[in-house]
Design a protein around this motif. Structure first.
Motif, PDB file in Angstrom:
ATOM      1  N   HIS A 239       0.828  -1.201   0.000  1.00 45.14           N
ATOM      2  CA  HIS A 239       0.000   0.000   0.000  1.00 45.14           C
ATOM      3  C   HIS A 239       0.864   1.253   0.000  1.00 45.14           C
ATOM      4  N   GLY A 240       0.407   2.268  -0.737  1.00 42.29           N
ATOM      5  CA  GLY A 240       1.074   3.555  -0.774  1.00 42.29           C
ATOM      6  C   GLY A 240       0.101   4.634  -1.186  1.00 42.29           C
ATOM      7  N   PRO A 241       0.567   5.863  -1.303  1.00 44.71           N
ATOM      8  CA  PRO A 241      -0.332   6.980  -1.628  1.00 44.71           C
ATOM      9  C   PRO A 241      -1.095   6.806  -2.934  1.00 44.71           C
ATOM     10  N   THR A 242      -0.564   6.044  -3.901  1.00 48.74           N
ATOM     11  CA  THR A 242      -1.246   5.888  -5.185  1.00 48.74           C
ATOM     12  C   THR A 242      -2.083   4.609  -5.272  1.00 48.74           C
ATOM     13  N   SER A 243      -2.172   3.846  -4.200  1.00 49.50           N
ATOM     14  CA  SER A 243      -2.999   2.636  -4.218  1.00 49.50           C
ATOM     15  C   SER A 243      -4.467   2.995  -4.425  1.00 49.50           C
ATOM     16  N   GLN A 244      -5.225   2.056  -4.971  1.00 44.36           N
ATOM     17  CA  GLN A 244      -6.644   2.307  -5.202  1.00 44.36           C
ATOM     18  C   GLN A 244      -7.467   2.025  -3.956  1.00 44.36           C
ATOM     19  N   MET A 245      -7.099   0.988  -3.213  1.00 40.93           N
ATOM     20  CA  MET A 245      -7.839   0.587  -2.021  1.00 40.93           C
ATOM     21  C   MET A 245      -6.876   0.453  -0.853  1.00 40.93           C
ATOM     22  N   THR A 246      -7.436   0.256   0.331  1.00 39.64           N
ATOM     23  CA  THR A 246      -6.630   0.136   1.544  1.00 39.64           C
ATOM     24  C   THR A 246      -7.078  -1.093   2.309  1.00 39.64           C
ATOM     25  N   ILE A 247      -6.214  -2.095   2.353  1.00 42.67           N
ATOM     26  CA  ILE A 247      -6.498  -3.344   3.045  1.00 42.67           C
ATOM     27  C   ILE A 247      -5.420  -3.569   4.089  1.00 42.67           C
ATOM     28  N   ALA A 248      -5.825  -3.747   5.326  1.00 43.49           N
ATOM     29  CA  ALA A 248      -4.902  -4.090   6.412  1.00 43.49           C
ATOM     30  C   ALA A 248      -5.385  -5.396   7.015  1.00 43.49           C
ATOM     31  N   THR A 249      -4.491  -6.359   7.135  1.00 41.94           N
ATOM     32  CA  THR A 249      -4.930  -7.685   7.542  1.00 41.94           C
ATOM     33  C   THR A 249      -3.869  -8.441   8.310  1.00 41.94           C
ATOM     34  N   ALA A 250      -4.321  -9.312   9.200  1.00 40.70           N
ATOM     35  CA  ALA A 250      -3.415 -10.287   9.786  1.00 40.70           C
ATOM     36  C   ALA A 250      -2.756 -11.058   8.642  1.00 40.70           C
ATOM     37  N   PRO A 251      -1.457 -11.300   8.706  1.00 39.30           N
ATOM     38  CA  PRO A 251      -0.768 -11.907   7.563  1.00 39.30           C
ATOM     39  C   PRO A 251      -1.396 -13.211   7.071  1.00 39.30           C
ATOM     40  N   ALA A 252      -1.862 -14.052   7.968  1.00 39.16           N
ATOM     41  CA  ALA A 252      -2.391 -15.345   7.559  1.00 39.16           C
ATOM     42  C   ALA A 252      -3.718 -15.248   6.817  1.00 39.16           C
ATOM     43  N   LEU A 253      -4.378 -14.088   6.894  1.00 37.12           N
ATOM     44  CA  LEU A 253      -5.679 -13.914   6.241  1.00 37.12           C
ATOM     45  C   LEU A 253      -5.547 -13.221   4.885  1.00 37.12           C
ATOM     46  N   ARG A 254      -4.333 -13.026   4.418  1.00 37.34           N
ATOM     47  CA  ARG A 254      -4.112 -12.279   3.181  1.00 37.34           C
ATOM     48  C   ARG A 254      -4.941 -12.815   2.024  1.00 37.34           C
ATOM     49  N   GLU A 255      -4.862 -14.103   1.750  1.00 39.26           N
ATOM     50  CA  GLU A 255      -5.516 -14.647   0.556  1.00 39.26           C
ATOM     51  C   GLU A 255      -7.035 -14.590   0.631  1.00 39.26           C
ATOM     52  N   PRO A 256      -7.685 -15.030   1.719  1.00 38.34           N
ATOM     53  CA  PRO A 256      -9.148 -14.913   1.735  1.00 38.34           C
ATOM     54  C   PRO A 256      -9.658 -13.479   1.735  1.00 38.34           C
ATOM     55  N   ILE A 257      -8.921 -12.560   2.356  1.00 41.17           N
ATOM     56  CA  ILE A 257      -9.340 -11.151   2.337  1.00 41.17           C
ATOM     57  C   ILE A 257      -9.217 -10.583   0.928  1.00 41.17           C
ATOM     58  N   LEU A 258      -8.109 -10.879   0.251  1.00 36.22           N
ATOM     59  CA  LEU A 258      -7.960 -10.416  -1.126  1.00 36.22           C
ATOM     60  C   LEU A 258      -8.999 -11.052  -2.038  1.00 36.22           C
ATOM     61  N   ALA A 259      -9.289 -12.344  -1.838  1.00 42.06           N
ATOM     62  CA  ALA A 259     -10.276 -13.023  -2.681  1.00 42.06           C
ATOM     63  C   ALA A 259     -11.652 -12.382  -2.524  1.00 42.06           C
ATOM     64  N   ALA A 260     -12.047 -12.076  -1.298  1.00 38.68           N
ATOM     65  CA  ALA A 260     -13.349 -11.437  -1.077  1.00 38.68           C
ATOM     66  C   ALA A 260     -13.400 -10.071  -1.734  1.00 38.68           C
ATOM     67  N   THR A 261     -12.302  -9.313  -1.639  1.00 36.46           N
ATOM     68  CA  THR A 261     -12.259  -7.985  -2.238  1.00 36.46           C
ATOM     69  C   THR A 261     -12.336  -8.071  -3.758  1.00 36.46           C
ATOM     70  N   ARG A 262     -11.588  -9.000  -4.351  1.00 35.62           N
ATOM     71  CA  ARG A 262     -11.624  -9.152  -5.809  1.00 35.62           C
ATOM     72  C   ARG A 262     -13.007  -9.553  -6.285  1.00 35.62           C
ATOM     73  N   GLN A 263     -13.636 -10.484  -5.609  1.00 36.91           N
ATOM     74  CA  GLN A 263     -14.964 -10.937  -6.014  1.00 36.91           C
ATOM     75  C   GLN A 263     -15.984  -9.805  -5.929  1.00 36.91           C
ATOM     76  N   ALA A 264     -15.859  -8.978  -4.908  1.00 36.35           N
ATOM     77  CA  ALA A 264     -16.825  -7.888  -4.715  1.00 36.35           C
ATOM     78  C   ALA A 264     -16.640  -6.761  -5.726  1.00 36.35           C
ATOM     79  N   THR A 265     -15.416  -6.554  -6.181  1.00 38.23           N
ATOM     80  CA  THR A 265     -15.125  -5.405  -7.044  1.00 38.23           C
ATOM     81  C   THR A 265     -14.860  -5.807  -8.481  1.00 38.23           C
ATOM     82  N   ASP A 266     -15.011  -7.056  -8.826  1.00 39.08           N
ATOM     83  CA  ASP A 266     -14.721  -7.515 -10.189  1.00 39.08           C
ATOM     84  C   ASP A 266     -15.566  -6.746 -11.207  1.00 39.08           C
ATOM     85  N   GLY A 267     -14.910  -6.092 -12.133  1.00 40.16           N
ATOM     86  CA  GLY A 267     -15.599  -5.371 -13.189  1.00 40.16           C
ATOM     87  C   GLY A 267     -16.119  -4.014 -12.803  1.00 40.16           C
TER      88      GLY A 267
END
Length: 272
Positions: A239-267
């Protein structure tokens, strides 16, 4: 050649002092006026007063560092600048909900390197700086070690405001549906500063905000990152100033959190 950054401990002390003055003002000066900057985007007289107070204090202490405030702007293109949200969660604050905060960050050549979040109504102060860890009320904090989504409490950023927010809100609805099926609980607290501070201290396991306004996210991103959370964009990049979204997560939850975000914002193309 880039000018060197003043010692981070010195800058942290300046920032903490300025935020302490602002906290005292907020706790002793109830808001008397509230107006809308745009649809559903209010500002109170206390927001303005705190921005003036912190801006002036920082300028007195270290005038060579630029300033950007949510309410009255500044110089976003400066190589080093303070970034302030004087009251993050203005609606909560105005209605007496305690989930609001003062959020101050330092950006140096496109990287947030120092963050301070004060939650006056909860009597907590968070701070962090690159390589110095994350702290709450003088004690070190660490992000959650939760490994399973069915045990995770996840905060989702607020719905959109202003004009043309249909896509943003549709994505938020979809994100809630995906998370409701997998997480232990989903929360919407109404303040990015609160969300990120609570990820940093392990109260929340993750937060997902479908936007990235500098004054909202910069301070909390440093604090969560220094506490050991992953702070990333929707594509998994840092994440940085030019990122589109802001996700903060426990490291072990990275993949399911990203998957939920991608599914919700697809297209869906979201505004930042």
């Amino acid at each position: 050649m880039h000018a060197p950054l003043p010692p981070i401990d010195h800058l942290l002390g300046i920032g903490l002092h300025a935020v302490a003055l602002a906290e005292a003002h907020l706790l002793t000066h109830p808001p008397t006026t509230i107006t809308d900057k745009s649809a559903k985007d209010p500002v109170t007289d206390v927001d303005i007063a705190i921005e003036h107070l912190i801006r002036d204090r920082l300028h007195q202490a270290i005038p060579q560092v630029a300033f950007l405030g949510e309410e009255e702007g500044g110089n976003p293109d400066a190589p080093t600048l303070w970034v302030l949200d004087p009251v993050d969660g203005t609606v909560n604050y105005h209605r007496g909900l305690p989930l609001c905060g003062i959020s101050l960050a330092l950006i140096h050549h496109g990287r947030a390197v120092l963050g301070i979040i004060c939650l006056p109504m909860l009597n907590h102060r968070y701070w962090a700086a690159d390589g110095h860890g994350a702290w709450r009320d003088g004690a070190p904090i660490a992000a959650s070690t939760t490994t399973d989504m069915d045990q995770a409490i996840v905060a989702v950023g607020d719905y959109g405001f202003g004009d043309d927010v249909a896509d943003h809100n549709d994505a938020s609805f979809a994100l809630h549906r995906h998370l409701a099926a997998s997480a232990r609980r989903v929360r919407m607290l109404g303040s990015a500063a609160v969300d990120l501070a609570l990820v940093a201290d392990g109260t929340l396991d993750a937060s997902i905000t479908l936007s990235n306004k500098l004054w909202d996210m910069a301070a909390g991103s440093v604090i969560a990152r220094e506490a050991g959370a992953l702070v990333i964009d929707h594509d998994g990049s840092a994440h940085g100033p030019t990122s589109q979204m802001t996700i903060a997560t426990a490291p072990a939850l990275r993949e399911p959190i990203l998957a939920a975000t991608r599914q919700a914002t697809d297209g869906i193309l979201l505004r930042t």
